[in-house]
Write a protein that holds these residues in place. Structure first.
Motif, PDB file in Angstrom:
ATOM      1  N   GLN A   1      -0.844  58.412  27.743  1.00 17.65           N
ATOM      2  CA  GLN A   1       0.620  59.486  28.088  1.00 17.65           C
ATOM      3  C   GLN A   1       1.464  59.066  27.459  1.00 17.65           C
ATOM      4  N   HIS A   2       2.341  58.556  27.114  1.00 13.50           N
ATOM      5  CA  HIS A   2       2.928  58.441  24.991  1.00 13.50           C
ATOM      6  C   HIS A   2       2.865  59.346  24.844  1.00 13.50           C
ATOM      7  N   PHE A   3       1.463  59.728  23.937  1.00 11.36           N
ATOM      8  CA  PHE A   3       1.097  60.539  22.953  1.00 11.36           C
ATOM      9  C   PHE A   3       1.446  61.872  23.430  1.00 11.36           C
ATOM     10  N   HIS A   4       0.888  62.322  24.685  1.00  8.04           N
ATOM     11  CA  HIS A   4       0.765  63.422  25.283  1.00  8.04           C
ATOM     12  C   HIS A   4       2.062  64.067  25.368  1.00  8.04           C
ATOM     13  N   PHE A   5       3.418  63.409  25.755  1.00  3.08           N
ATOM     14  CA  PHE A   5       4.482  63.497  26.268  1.00  3.08           C
ATOM     15  C   PHE A   5       5.263  64.234  24.813  1.00  3.08           C
ATOM     16  N   ALA A   6       4.601  63.564  23.780  1.00  5.39           N
ATOM     17  CA  ALA A   6       5.789  63.657  22.990  1.00  5.39           C
ATOM     18  C   ALA A   6       5.191  64.854  22.546  1.00  5.39           C
ATOM     19  N   GLY A   7       4.185  64.927  22.601  1.00  6.97           N
ATOM     20  CA  GLY A   7       3.866  66.744  22.230  1.00  6.97           C
ATOM     21  C   GLY A   7       4.334  68.040  23.567  1.00  6.97           C
ATOM     22  N   SER A   8       4.106  67.597  24.504  1.00  8.64           N
ATOM     23  CA  SER A   8       4.927  68.334  25.679  1.00  8.64           C
ATOM     24  C   SER A   8       6.224  69.035  25.853  1.00  8.64           C
ATOM     25  N   SER A   9       6.993  70.086  26.235  1.00  9.41           N
ATOM     26  CA  SER A   9       7.686  70.546  26.051  1.00  9.41           C
ATOM     27  C   SER A   9       8.601  70.057  26.971  1.00  9.41           C
ATOM     28  N   TRP A  10       8.898  69.134  27.793  1.00  7.80           N
ATOM     29  CA  TRP A  10      10.060  67.503  28.274  1.00  7.80           C
ATOM     30  C   TRP A  10       9.635  66.914  26.566  1.00  7.80           C
ATOM     31  N   GLY A  11       9.193  66.527  26.119  1.00 12.14           N
ATOM     32  CA  GLY A  11       9.067  65.784  25.238  1.00 12.14           C
ATOM     33  C   GLY A  11      10.232  66.342  24.033  1.00 12.14           C
ATOM     34  N   GLN A  12       9.710  67.625  23.704  1.00 13.80           N
ATOM     35  CA  GLN A  12      10.763  68.380  23.135  1.00 13.80           C
ATOM     36  C   GLN A  12      12.478  67.889  23.296  1.00 13.80           C
ATOM     37  N   LEU A  13      12.366  68.638  25.048  1.00 12.89           N
ATOM     38  CA  LEU A  13      13.370  68.710  25.315  1.00 12.89           C
ATOM     39  C   LEU A  13      14.665  67.776  25.418  1.00 12.89           C
ATOM     40  N   PHE A  14      13.813  65.945  25.547  1.00 14.42           N
ATOM     41  CA  PHE A  14      14.046  65.072  25.573  1.00 14.42           C
ATOM     42  C   PHE A  14      14.525  64.355  23.956  1.00 14.42           C
ATOM     43  N   THR A  15      13.681  64.701  22.787  1.00 14.06           N
ATOM     44  CA  THR A  15      14.309  65.044  21.965  1.00 14.06           C
ATOM     45  C   THR A  15      15.337  65.609  21.435  1.00 14.06           C
ATOM     46  N   CYS A  16      15.452  66.798  21.668  1.00 18.23           N
ATOM     47  CA  CYS A  16      16.852  67.622  21.351  1.00 18.23           C
ATOM     48  C   CYS A  16      18.114  66.597  22.589  1.00 18.23           C
ATOM     49  N   PHE A  17      18.092  66.098  23.161  1.00 16.09           N
ATOM     50  CA  PHE A  17      19.264  65.971  24.459  1.00 16.09           C
ATOM     51  C   PHE A  17      19.061  64.954  24.686  1.00 16.09           C
TER      52      PHE A  17
ATOM     53  N   PHE B   1      13.768  59.894  15.110  1.00 12.91           N
ATOM     54  CA  PHE B   1      12.578  60.421  16.672  1.00 12.91           C
ATOM     55  C   PHE B   1      12.919  59.929  17.344  1.00 12.91           C
ATOM     56  N   VAL B   2      13.352  60.640  18.852  1.00 12.58           N
ATOM     57  CA  VAL B   2      13.620  59.296  20.326  1.00 12.58           C
ATOM     58  C   VAL B   2      12.061  58.526  20.506  1.00 12.58           C
ATOM     59  N   ILE B   3      11.421  59.487  20.254  1.00 10.89           N
ATOM     60  CA  ILE B   3       9.888  59.213  20.989  1.00 10.89           C
ATOM     61  C   ILE B   3       9.071  57.962  20.931  1.00 10.89           C
ATOM     62  N   PHE B   4       9.787  57.920  18.653  1.00 13.56           N
ATOM     63  CA  PHE B   4       9.182  56.889  18.999  1.00 13.56           C
ATOM     64  C   PHE B   4      10.297  55.114  18.977  1.00 13.56           C
ATOM     65  N   HIS B   5      11.107  55.900  19.040  1.00 12.00           N
ATOM     66  CA  HIS B   5      12.179  55.122  19.064  1.00 12.00           C
ATOM     67  C   HIS B   5      12.032  53.994  20.468  1.00 12.00           C
ATOM     68  N   LEU B   6      11.521  55.121  21.316  1.00  9.39           N
ATOM     69  CA  LEU B   6      11.847  54.056  22.692  1.00  9.39           C
ATOM     70  C   LEU B   6      10.959  52.548  22.623  1.00  9.39           C
ATOM     71  N   LEU B   7       9.581  53.254  21.758  1.00  7.75           N
ATOM     72  CA  LEU B   7       8.832  52.238  21.495  1.00  7.75           C
ATOM     73  C   LEU B   7       9.544  51.165  20.288  1.00  7.75           C
ATOM     74  N   SER B   8       9.779  51.195  19.448  1.00  9.68           N
ATOM     75  CA  SER B   8      10.325  50.769  18.353  1.00  9.68           C
ATOM     76  C   SER B   8      11.766  49.952  18.046  1.00  9.68           C
TER      77      SER B   8
END
Length: 469
Positions: free
Chosen positions: A181-197, A78-85
């Motif tokens: 900000q990080h939690f909101h980014f995770a739920g955004s369209s940009w967050g989804q794109l970042f997860t996919c690519f 999970f890329v969004i949490f991987h940035l943190l962990s």
């Protein structure tokens, strides 16, 4: 070896893009649930070139995560949490590492009073601090977002750092802003794109670059707190979670196979903060909006509080058993708001057979929580907010195994006990002291979420709090 012909069905993936164009990044969970109507409760999609196994509905999710729990106990990337962990701590993909981190974290939280009186007192104290802050609003309309973030985060602070922070502490407020900000980014369209690519996105401009910067800053701040703890550590008198971890690191210093390292301490601390602060504070904020929309439900909770607790003492956990309606309301809030609709990704730990399909080791799995919490078979009329679904004919709390807002199985949220305690004590303390009032018209309140990517938050709103005494 798993043969391709035995893989689950799914939509045809386009080269490089996979099935991204067939999915709504603002409402990924509903897009996937829609696909399940065509392909069944077990199917595959590709996010970019990455294949994912998707599980829909209570029976399917339970069968995988509980009945075949060992096979589905891995942590997906999970890329969004991987940035943190950075793939460490309780979010580690390495099996022995996450098991040791989870076991230690649960034991330490229990030793510091999780489910016992000491941490209950900390939550009670913070709830009273929050009430005093609310009184300062003088019945004027205000946005409760950061009030809740500060209060909930301070509960985590008291366990992890050994002390709470003043609500105006600049370093504390900055840390909360980064979490939010990080939690909101995770739920955004940009967050989804970042997860996919993730690899491509790292090379492009956009808000994901700020998310990466924020994650680095959070990790740096946590490292500073750990350094301060190392300088003042007394092994005979641990003050908090960080001290306990540092002592364990010393004890296992000669063990070459030990997973107790600074990188695992940093990762576990960061994830406890982000997950523990944003999910609970968002639930509280969403809950008040639901009360504003349903004043008759708020009034019933007021009546139960007055009958069981009164006004002369603060609420305590012993009260929960005597307050079935309030408990049912909290259950329904958690079900209805569906705060993490997609769930955190799992992965398959070994080649396995699930139903009639062969699933290869290492495949990431999305067990859609939204499909469980809104399962028509388990929750009739799931789009309606109705606490009565959790009450039997005698008015007692009725268990429903499909209520799993903290997920289920071996990777379920380790902070579930703490979170449940916080939700009960914060909600009852607020409603013991205040009546909620809408600045405008009740009919104008919209309960639909602001975003429906990884996380769901209520739309921004203001309210007035009228003291009850």
């Amino acid at each position: 070896m798993c043969h391709k012909s035995k893989l689950p069905p799914g939509p045809f993936p386009f080269p490089f893009l996979g099935n991204v164009l067939q999915l709504n990044s603002k409402n990924m969970a509903q897009s996937l649930i829609k696909l399940s109507e065509k392909y069944g409760p077990v199917f595959m999609v590709h996010l970019g070139s990455k294949p994912l196994l998707v599980l829909c509905g209570y029976e399917t999710v339970k069968e995988a995560l509980v009945d075949q729990g060992e096979d589905f106990s891995g942590r997906g990337n999970f890329v969004i949490f991987h940035l943190l962990s950075k793939g460490n701590g309780v979010f580690a993909t390495k099996e022995e590492s996450w098991k040791q981190m989870r076991r230690f974290s649960l034991m330490t939280l229990r030793n510091f009073g999780m489910g016992k009186r000491s941490i209950e007192e900390r939550i009670q104290e913070e709830a009273q601090m929050l009430v005093e802050e609310f009184r300062k609003t003088k019945e004027l309309a205000f946005d409760p977002t950061f009030f809740f973030s500060k209060a909930v985060s301070n509960v985590i602070c008291s366990v992890v750092f050994g002390n709470r922070f003043d609500y105006e502490d600049k370093k504390f407020l900055y840390l909360l802003q980064l979490f939010n900000q990080h939690f909101h980014f995770a739920g955004s369209s940009w967050g989804q794109l970042f997860t996919c690519f993730p690899q491509i996105m790292r090379l492009l401009p956009g808000p994901h670059n700020k998310a990466m910067h924020n994650a680095k800053t959070v990790r740096r701040l946590v490292k500073e707190y750990i350094k301060e703890h190392q300088a003042t550590l007394d092994p005979s008198n641990p003050r908090d979670f960080i001290d306990c971890f540092l002592i364990k690191m010393q004890q296992e210093k000669q063990n070459p196979d030990s997973e107790f390292s600074k990188k695992n301490l940093v990762a576990t601390t960061v994830i406890m903060f982000v997950a523990g602060t944003e999910t609970v504070s968002t639930t509280l904020r969403y809950g008040l909006l639901i009360f504003l929309k349903n004043p008759e439900i708020e009034e019933k909770v007021h009546q139960e509080i007055d009958r069981v607790i009164g006004q002369s003492r603060p609420p305590c956990m012993e009260d929960r058993m005597k307050m079935p309606y309030t408990e049912a309301v909290i259950h329904e809030i958690q079900r209805f708001i569906d705060i993490i609709p997609l769930n955190i990704p799992y992965s398959v730990t070994r080649d396995t057979t699930f139903r009639e399909y062969s699933i290869p080791k290492g495949m990431d799995v999305i067990a859609i929580l939204s499909s469980v919490l809104h399962d028509q078979k388990k929750f009739g009329n799931p789009e309606c907010f109705d606490p009565r679904r959790f009450l039997d004919d005698n008015g007692n709390v009725k268990k429903n195994e499909a209520l799993m807002p903290f997920s289920t199985g071996k990777r379920k949220c380790l902070g579930e006990g703490l979170a449940r305690m916080e939700l009960f004590l914060f909600f009852t303390t607020i409603l013991q002291n205040f009546t909620l009032k809408v600045p405008g018209n009740v009919d104008d309140i919209d309960l639909s979420p602001e975003r429906s990517g990884f996380s769901q938050c209520p739309q921004r709103y203001t309210l007035k709090l009228i003291p009850r005494f």
